[in-house]
Design an enzyme around this catalytic site. Structure first.
Site, PDB file in Angstrom:
ATOM      1  CD  GLU A 127      -2.407   1.325   2.722  1.00 31.98           C
ATOM      2  OE1 GLU A 127      -3.653   1.983   2.570  1.00 31.98           O
ATOM      3  OE2 GLU A 127      -1.975   0.565   3.715  1.00 31.98           O
ATOM      4  CB  SER A 131      -0.732 -10.633  -4.490  1.00 29.06           C
ATOM      5  OG  SER A 131      -0.179 -11.644  -4.588  1.00 29.06           O
ATOM      6  CE  LYS A 160      14.993  -5.664  -6.052  1.00 29.48           C
ATOM      7  NZ  LYS A 160      15.389  -4.538  -7.087  1.00 29.48           N
ATOM      8  CB  ILE A 169      11.334  -7.326 -14.891  1.00 37.34           C
ATOM      9  CG1 ILE A 169      10.368  -6.495 -15.656  1.00 37.34           C
ATOM     10  CG2 ILE A 169      12.538  -6.733 -14.881  1.00 37.34           C
ATOM     11  CD1 ILE A 169      10.571  -5.541 -16.853  1.00 37.34           C
ATOM     12  CE  LYS A 199      21.754 -11.317  -7.756  1.00 36.70           C
ATOM     13  NZ  LYS A 199      21.978 -10.448  -8.600  1.00 36.70           N
ATOM     14  CE  LYS A 213      12.845 -12.694 -11.899  1.00 39.17           C
ATOM     15  NZ  LYS A 213      11.298 -11.958 -11.987  1.00 39.17           N
ATOM     16  N   GLY A 227      21.579   1.575  -7.388  1.00 40.06           N
ATOM     17  CA  GLY A 227      20.505   2.450  -6.632  1.00 40.06           C
ATOM     18  C   GLY A 227      19.226   1.829  -6.309  1.00 40.06           C
ATOM     19  CB  SER A 259      15.328  -1.748  -2.752  1.00 34.76           C
ATOM     20  OG  SER A 259      14.550  -2.930  -3.462  1.00 34.76           O
ATOM     21  CB  THR A 294      29.626 -11.342   0.658  1.00 38.91           C
ATOM     22  OG1 THR A 294      29.893 -11.107  -0.707  1.00 38.91           O
ATOM     23  CG2 THR A 294      28.371 -10.704   1.400  1.00 38.91           C
TER      24      THR A 294
END
Length: 649
Positions: A326, A356, A382, A420, A424, A436, A465, A467, A487
């Site tokens: 929301e 959804s 993702k 999209i 990976k 995916k 940039g 998330s 990592t």
């Protein structure tokens, strides 16, 4: 008028050398000593008397006692810095000492021809006179002096680029309380040594000396129209100087071509990693969008929201924003409404829809109501470690969410459906990548079963940039003083800016014929350790390592996370096909026909319903070519259930 007069009279005084200012104030105090002796005689005798004869002894004594006491008391060390009680107390202490000495001579001991009460009256008058002079100086000069002190303490910056943008930026920053502009840097030799708007112009070779002599800490790039290659060369040289670099955006991003202070932004790492942009093919951009109804799932996400921003520019008739969050939906809708309100272009209908993609009834309701021509399916989980810890939910959303949206789109006669995807998905080592790739296989199979809808997918790497991207994470860690957490020292990734990725997705989708797997040219992979080092150095800081143990920011290696790969790939096979766009290729990846795939999906559904992670991974391994799952199960629910089981035994 008064303010201009104030500045005109005050600034020349403040510009004087410190010793000149001290001599002036000392001369004023000397004059006040003479004046107060004269006034003391007037108050004692009721009339003005010439300062001759015995009176001259009172003047000489006042000068000979007051000025040394004032000097020793520190009244000339910081004339304008004192304010309020500190200034008054300093003057009072000095006058009390002076008054005791002066009254001892002329009141207690006495001097022939000098009334004894002068020894008491004159110090009182001098207190008010000197205190009043300091108050007047504070009122006249103090505020401006404090402002100059603050300005002098600001970080010193040079503006790279003495063109129109640079001059506008210098004017905008003239009264900045964040940084002080001390000059320009420019590549044009003819400008070196000249002055623009009162600021000197230097060459880039002068920068090391300016850092040393002027204390320059920041460089502001005012080069909105410079070629990417030249920009990268400048930035590479800046890495050696340990200055913080900020920049103006490109000319296209500057509102109305007018540069303001708010246009200056932190240097995005795409300034260093980015490539010269390829002009978009406007025919491809508008083919599936302009004057059509377009639907974007996952519209509130990083890619989805940028897709919507790009789509709005292409003037669809209606843009359907489908999002299950929301807050994200509200934020995007308000942003797009603001953009449309500021635009003079044709009106676009924006419809924010909470849903959804796994909700078949709701998706059918939405698609049957508006009958979109094109669907961009960006809804997905993702984040690799999160999906690895929540595998069933990741598969449900990424695989069955895609299946639901695609089947409803085919059923309702949607012309184009674009998924999209991600790099990976190629030979994945984690649930997210495998899910995916399975979503891609679903669309490849459906493309054969439902040829009326052109299903296609666009695969690309990390976007800067977004998330979960390392760039904002590293930037925050640098702001916090470190350490930067990485990592693995050898980990590499492909990078692309969000706007470039969104534009290429739209163009790739327009080239689809059905079942196409498009791969975006991501350039060269970037070593993340090098990326971290560059970000530190472009912030004007140094990396703390064995060679520089006193550096500012430490880089710590934490170890690969579950399912994380050292490097990513874009192609499963070695047979990419070129397209009409230089940045878009077409892959030819094998897939499972729909009847066989449906059986696997049915089995996968059963495994998901009981959260059997072993079976989920086994099915993904059977369907997704090259999937190499981590043997260790890190599903939170599974781990907790195992802990409870162990405790009960």
């Amino acid at each position: 008028m008064l303010e201009r007069l104030h500045k005109r009279t005050a600034l020349p005084v403040l510009a004087l050398h410190r010793y000149a200012k001290r001599i002036i104030v000392l001369a004023v105090d000397a004059a006040l000593c003479v004046l107060t002796v004269w006034l003391a005689y007037y108050l004692r005798l009721g009339g003005f008397v010439p300062l001759t004869g015995p009176a001259i002894w009172a003047v000489l004594a006042s000068l000979g006692l007051a000025l040394p006491v004032f000097i020793v008391s520190g009244l000339y060390r910081a004339i304008f810095r004192y304010s309020g009680w500190p200034a008054l107390l300093a003057v009072m202490r000095a006058i009390v000492i002076y008054g005791l000495l002066f009254s001892s001579v002329f009141t207690a001991i006495g001097v022939a021809g000098v009334p004894r009460t002068v020894g008491l009256i004159q110090p009182l008058l001098l207190l008010f006179a000197v205190g009043g002079s300091r108050a007047l100086a504070r009122y006249w000069l103090g505020g401006m002096y404090q402002s100059q002190l603050k300005i002098a303490a600001l970080p010193k910056a040079l503006i790279y680029g003495a063109g129109m943008s640079g001059r506008q930026l210098a004017s905008a920053m003239a009264n900045s309380l964040e940084v002080r502009v001390t000059g320009f840097l420019d590549d044009d030799d003819r400008l070196h040594g000249q002055s623009l708007n009162g600021l000197p112009v230097y060459g880039l070779d002068d920068l090391p000396g300016l850092i040393e002599s002027r204390g320059v800490t920041d460089v502001l790039l005012a080069l909105p129209s410079v070629q990417r290659k030249r920009r990268n060369e400048i930035l590479e040289r800046m890495l050696n100087y340990h200055v913080a670099v900020r920049t103006l955006p490109s000319l296209g991003d500057l509102a109305q071509g007018k540069v303001t202070l708010s246009d200056v932004r932190e240097l995005d790492i795409d300034d260093l990693l980015g490539r010269e942009p390829v002009a978009p093919n406007h025919i491809l951009l508008g083919k599936c969008v302009t004057d059509k109804v377009v639907l974007v799932t996952g519209a509130g996400g990083s890619i989805g929201s940028e897709l919507c921003r790009q789509l709005v520019k292409l003037a669809p008739a209606t843009l359907l924003l489908v999002e299950q969050s929301e807050f994200a939906l509200y934020e995007l809708h308000q942003e797009l409404l603001g953009r449309l309100a500021a635009s003079s272009e044709k009106r676009i209908t924006l419809i924010p829809l909470l849903s959804s993609v796994r909700d078949e009834v709701r998706m059918r309701e939405i698609i049957s109501t508006w009958q979109p021509h094109t669907v961009y399916h960006a809804a997905a989980y993702k984040h690799v470690p999160l999906v690895e810890h929540n595998p069933a939910e990741g598969v449900r959303n990424n695989v069955f969410g895609t299946l639901t949206a695609a089947r409803v789109a085919a059923e309702q006669g949607v012309a184009d459906f674009v998924l999209i995807s991600t790099d990976k998905a190629v030979r994945p080592t984690n649930i997210m990548g495998a899910s995916k790739r399975l979503a891609e296989i679903v669309l490849q199979a459906l493309a054969v079963e439902s040829p009326r809808t052109k299903f296609s997918m666009v695969r690309f790497g990390n976007v800067l940039g977004s998330s979960g991207s390392v760039v904002p994470k590293f930037r925050q860690q640098i702001r916090d003083g470190g350490p930067i957490t990485l990592t693995h020292a050898d980990i590499t990734r492909y990078f692309m800016t969000i706007p470039e990725a969104a534009q290429l997705v739209i163009q790739a989708g327009a080239m689809a014929k059905g079942g196409d797997v498009f791969v975006l040219d991501m350039g060269q992979p970037v070593k993340i350790l090098d990326l971290a080092r560059r970000m530190v150095e472009l912030s004007g800081l140094t990396v703390q390592d064995d060679a520089n143990p006193d550096g500012d920011i430490d880089i710590q290696i934490t170890g690969l996370r579950p399912g994380e790969k050292l490097y990513e790939e874009l192609l499963i096979g070695d047979n990419p096909e070129t397209t009409s766009h230089p940045r878009i290729m077409k892959a030819h990846d094998e897939f499972m026909p729909w009847p066989a795939l449906k059986e696997k999906l049915d089995t996968l559904t059963i495994a998901l319903n009981v959260n059997d992670v072993d079976v989920i991974k086994a099915i993904l391994e059977q369907v997704v070519s090259g999937y190499q799952p981590d043997e260790k199960i890190v599903d939170w629910v599974y781990l907790e259930q195992q802990t409870e089981l162990d405790e009960s035994i």
